[in-house]
Write a protein that holds these residues in place. Sequence first.
Motif, mmCIF file in Angstrom:
data_model
loop_
_atom_site.group_PDB
_atom_site.id
_atom_site.type_symbol
_atom_site.label_atom_id
_atom_site.label_comp_id
_atom_site.label_asym_id
_atom_site.label_seq_id
_atom_site.Cartn_x
_atom_site.Cartn_y
_atom_site.Cartn_z
ATOM 1 N N UNK A 51 -34.736 41.429 45.834
ATOM 2 C CA UNK A 51 -35.074 40.542 46.945
ATOM 3 C C UNK A 51 -34.199 40.765 48.176
ATOM 4 N N UNK A 52 -33.336 41.786 48.128
ATOM 5 C CA UNK A 52 -32.449 42.032 49.253
ATOM 6 C C UNK A 52 -31.237 41.118 49.265
ATOM 7 N N UNK A 53 -31.192 40.169 48.342
ATOM 8 C CA UNK A 53 -30.069 39.237 48.237
ATOM 9 C C UNK A 53 -29.142 39.623 47.087
ATOM 10 N N UNK A 54 -29.744 40.013 45.966
ATOM 11 C CA UNK A 54 -28.959 40.341 44.779
ATOM 12 C C UNK A 54 -28.442 41.781 44.864
ATOM 13 N N UNK A 55 -27.211 41.967 44.417
ATOM 14 C CA UNK A 55 -26.651 43.317 44.320
ATOM 15 C C UNK A 55 -27.193 43.979 43.052
ATOM 16 N N UNK A 56 -27.036 45.293 42.973
ATOM 17 C CA UNK A 56 -27.430 46.014 41.770
ATOM 18 C C UNK A 56 -26.706 45.435 40.555
ATOM 19 N N UNK A 57 -25.403 45.185 40.700
ATOM 20 C CA UNK A 57 -24.626 44.618 39.591
ATOM 21 C C UNK A 57 -25.166 43.246 39.178
ATOM 22 N N UNK A 60 -28.462 43.703 37.214
ATOM 23 C CA UNK A 60 -28.175 44.147 35.842
ATOM 24 C C UNK A 60 -27.651 42.980 35.010
ATOM 25 N N UNK A 61 -26.696 42.243 35.545
ATOM 26 C CA UNK A 61 -26.111 41.118 34.813
ATOM 27 C C UNK A 61 -27.167 40.055 34.492
ATOM 28 N N UNK A 62 -28.006 39.750 35.470
ATOM 29 C CA UNK A 62 -29.049 38.742 35.257
ATOM 30 C C UNK A 62 -30.021 39.172 34.158
#
Length: 90
Positions: A51-57, A60-62
């Motif tokens: 969504x352009x808000x969440x980082x790649x990390x 993955x964590x989510x």
Amino acid sequence: MSESTVLPDRPKLSRRFRLQFEEAQSRWVLLYPEGMVQLNDSAAEILKRCDGERSLAAIVEELQTAFNVQDLKPQVVSLLEEGQRRGWVE
């Protein structure tokens, strides 16, 4: 990750694509002016979080928390690299 592909810090779907659940196929799809891409469940779960808000990390964590699994980063990176090649992800 290949050297030629640099993923964005906060991946998002390209504005040319719309992610939606398609009742007729009972699956998530990416719609674009020229057609539609049917997604498997894993790809849909990853792209829903781009969504352009969440980082790649964070993505993955989510996913690891939501599905109670570990070591998903290689699969997430692979899908995002493919999505970037196909123009789905920017």
